[in-house]
Motif scaffolding. Structure first.
Motif, PDB file in Angstrom:
ATOM      1  N   ILE A  24       0.844  -1.201   0.000  1.00  0.00           N
ATOM      2  CA  ILE A  24       0.000   0.000   0.000  1.00  0.00           C
ATOM      3  C   ILE A  24       0.878   1.249   0.000  1.00  0.00           C
ATOM      4  O   ILE A  24       0.675   2.164  -0.797  1.00  0.00           O
ATOM      5  CB  ILE A  24      -0.948   0.003   1.218  1.00  0.00           C
ATOM      6  N   MET A  25       1.872   1.290   0.879  1.00  0.00           N
ATOM      7  CA  MET A  25       2.747   2.453   0.962  1.00  0.00           C
ATOM      8  C   MET A  25       3.573   2.608  -0.306  1.00  0.00           C
ATOM      9  O   MET A  25       3.784   3.717  -0.789  1.00  0.00           O
ATOM     10  CB  MET A  25       3.663   2.356   2.181  1.00  0.00           C
ATOM     11  N   SER A  26       4.028   1.499  -0.856  1.00  0.00           N
ATOM     12  CA  SER A  26       4.798   1.543  -2.095  1.00  0.00           C
ATOM     13  C   SER A  26       3.971   2.117  -3.240  1.00  0.00           C
ATOM     14  O   SER A  26       4.435   2.971  -3.994  1.00  0.00           O
ATOM     15  CB  SER A  26       5.282   0.140  -2.447  1.00  0.00           C
ATOM     16  N   ALA A  27       2.738   1.667  -3.347  1.00  0.00           N
ATOM     17  CA  ALA A  27       1.847   2.172  -4.408  1.00  0.00           C
ATOM     18  C   ALA A  27       1.552   3.648  -4.199  1.00  0.00           C
ATOM     19  O   ALA A  27       1.528   4.429  -5.152  1.00  0.00           O
ATOM     20  CB  ALA A  27       0.549   1.367  -4.440  1.00  0.00           C
ATOM     21  N   PHE A  28       1.350   4.043  -2.965  1.00  0.00           N
ATOM     22  CA  PHE A  28       1.038   5.447  -2.694  1.00  0.00           C
ATOM     23  C   PHE A  28       2.216   6.337  -3.081  1.00  0.00           C
ATOM     24  O   PHE A  28       2.035   7.368  -3.716  1.00  0.00           O
ATOM     25  CB  PHE A  28       0.703   5.623  -1.209  1.00  0.00           C
ATOM     26  N   ARG A  29       3.443   5.918  -2.751  1.00  0.00           N
ATOM     27  CA  ARG A  29       4.619   6.696  -3.115  1.00  0.00           C
ATOM     28  C   ARG A  29       4.808   6.724  -4.638  1.00  0.00           C
ATOM     29  O   ARG A  29       5.129   7.746  -5.222  1.00  0.00           O
ATOM     30  CB  ARG A  29       5.867   6.113  -2.464  1.00  0.00           C
TER      31      ARG A  29
END
Length: 131
Positions: free
Chosen positions: A122-127
């Motif tokens: 999730i964090m990777s996609a958001f970044r």
């Protein structure tokens, strides 16, 4: 898409990935080792061939670009070091750049979640998609 747009997209994909798809001998070892093979419409060796043959329009509209886990298992098995995962990532980047900046807002994230998705993804996609 016009031929000039397809050629431009192909050049951009090749520039981003740094991969030479002409090295591929279509042995299928990359696809055979892909852990997400069953959920992909186009498999790693097909991505390489489609980029090489200029079938870019199909690649830009497939959901398979989001099925790639970027685990690089395909690279480990490739006898010619073609790196299909880098091509898939490059196609994904071209698609996301066409969508424009700031298209993933924090408020929209809960709609994309499921119980099996790790927080790291999730964090990777958001970044990645907020650039």
């Amino acid at each position: 898409m016009l031929k000039s747009e397809i050629d431009q997209a192909k050049e951009e994909i090749l520039a981003i990935s740094g991969v030479n798809p002409k090295k591929c001998m279509v042995c299928g070892k990359c696809s055979g080792t892909c852990p997400n093979y069953d959920s992909m419409e186009y498999h790693p060796h097909q991505f390489v061939q489609m980029v090489e043959n200029g079938d870019i329009e199909k690649l830009l509209s497939t959901k398979s670009i989001y099925s790639c886990l970027s685990c690089f298992a395909c690279l480990e098995r490739c006898p010619r070091q073609v790196e299909p995962a880098k091509l898939i990532e490059a196609v994904r980047m071209v698609v996301e750049r066409q969508r424009g900046p700031q298209h993933l807002e924090p408020e929209a994230i809960p709609a994309h979640l499921d119980d099996d998705m790790p927080q790291q993804a999730i964090m990777s996609a958001f970044r990645k998609y907020r650039k």
